[in-house]
Design a protein around this motif. Structure first.
Motif, PDB file in Angstrom:
ATOM      1  N   VAL A  38      -2.450 -48.578   8.051  1.00 16.49           N
ATOM      2  CA  VAL A  38      -3.028 -47.635   9.018  1.00 16.49           C
ATOM      3  C   VAL A  38      -3.077 -48.286  10.397  1.00 16.49           C
ATOM      4  O   VAL A  38      -2.676 -47.683  11.391  1.00 16.49           O
ATOM      5  N   GLN A  39      -3.532 -49.530  10.448  1.00 23.44           N
ATOM      6  CA  GLN A  39      -3.625 -50.235  11.725  1.00 23.44           C
ATOM      7  C   GLN A  39      -2.248 -50.396  12.371  1.00 23.44           C
ATOM      8  O   GLN A  39      -2.073 -50.144  13.558  1.00 23.44           O
ATOM      9  N   ARG A  40      -1.263 -50.796  11.570  1.00 24.73           N
ATOM     10  CA  ARG A  40       0.097 -50.989  12.081  1.00 24.73           C
ATOM     11  C   ARG A  40       0.675 -49.668  12.596  1.00 24.73           C
ATOM     12  O   ARG A  40       1.276 -49.608  13.668  1.00 24.73           O
ATOM     13  N   MET A  41       0.483 -48.592  11.837  1.00 27.48           N
ATOM     14  CA  MET A  41       1.000 -47.292  12.246  1.00 27.48           C
ATOM     15  C   MET A  41       0.272 -46.784  13.490  1.00 27.48           C
ATOM     16  O   MET A  41       0.893 -46.207  14.382  1.00 27.48           O
ATOM     17  N   ALA A  42      -1.041 -47.005  13.557  1.00 25.50           N
ATOM     18  CA  ALA A  42      -1.824 -46.525  14.692  1.00 25.50           C
ATOM     19  C   ALA A  42      -1.404 -47.198  15.988  1.00 25.50           C
ATOM     20  O   ALA A  42      -1.511 -46.608  17.068  1.00 25.50           O
ATOM     21  N   GLN A  43      -0.911 -48.414  15.901  1.00 28.66           N
ATOM     22  CA  GLN A  43      -0.502 -49.146  17.093  1.00 28.66           C
ATOM     23  C   GLN A  43       0.938 -48.843  17.506  1.00 28.66           C
ATOM     24  O   GLN A  43       1.353 -49.197  18.606  1.00 28.66           O
ATOM     25  N   SER A  44       1.694 -48.190  16.637  1.00 25.76           N
ATOM     26  CA  SER A  44       3.082 -47.876  16.971  1.00 25.76           C
ATOM     27  C   SER A  44       3.137 -46.675  17.913  1.00 25.76           C
ATOM     28  O   SER A  44       2.210 -45.865  17.988  1.00 25.76           O
ATOM     29  N   THR A  45       4.226 -46.569  18.633  1.00 21.57           N
ATOM     30  CA  THR A  45       4.425 -45.441  19.553  1.00 21.57           C
ATOM     31  C   THR A  45       4.390 -44.117  18.793  1.00 21.57           C
ATOM     32  O   THR A  45       3.736 -43.161  19.230  1.00 21.57           O
ATOM     33  N   ASP A  46       5.091 -44.069  17.646  1.00 20.90           N
ATOM     34  CA  ASP A  46       5.112 -42.837  16.845  1.00 20.90           C
ATOM     35  C   ASP A  46       3.726 -42.525  16.296  1.00 20.90           C
ATOM     36  O   ASP A  46       3.313 -41.364  16.238  1.00 20.90           O
TER      37      ASP A  46
END
Length: 82
Positions: free
Chosen positions: A17-25
Motif C-alpha cells: 500500500v505504501q509503495r503504491m501510494a507513493q507511485s505516480t499511478d
C-alpha cells in the motif's frame, strides 16, 4: 489479478500500500477515488486494518467505471505482480 484479489493484497500488505501510494499511478488513483467517492474513501481509511477487503473492492469498482480508472488499475495491477 481481478479487483477483489488486488483489494485483498492491498488490505493485507501495508508495504505494498505504501509503495503504491507513493507511485505516480497510485497518487492519480487516490485523487480519482477521492473525486468519485470521497466519503467512502474516508471511511475505509479511518478503519485502517479494521476495514474490509470488500469495502476496498467497492472503491476500486467505482474507479473502474471510467477509462482513466481502468488504465490506472491495470498499470497498478501489473506493478503488484512484479
Amino acid at each position: 489479478m481481478d479487483v477483489r484479489q488486488m483489494a485483498a493484497q492491498l488490505h493485507s500488505d501495508p508495504d505494498t500500500v505504501q509503495r503504491m501510494a507513493q507511485s505516480t499511478d497510485g497518487q492519480a488513483l487516490m485523487a480519482l477515488i477521492q473525486q468519485q467517492n470521497g466519503a467512502q474513501l474516508q471511511k475505509v481509511m479511518a478503519q485502517g486494518e479494521g476495514g474490509s477487503a470488500a469495502e476496498m473492492a467497492g472503491l476500486l469498482k467505482t474507479v473502474l467505471s471510467s477509462s482513466e480508472g481502468r488504465e490506472l488499475l491495470q498499470r497498478l495491477s501489473q506493478q503488484l505482480q512484479q
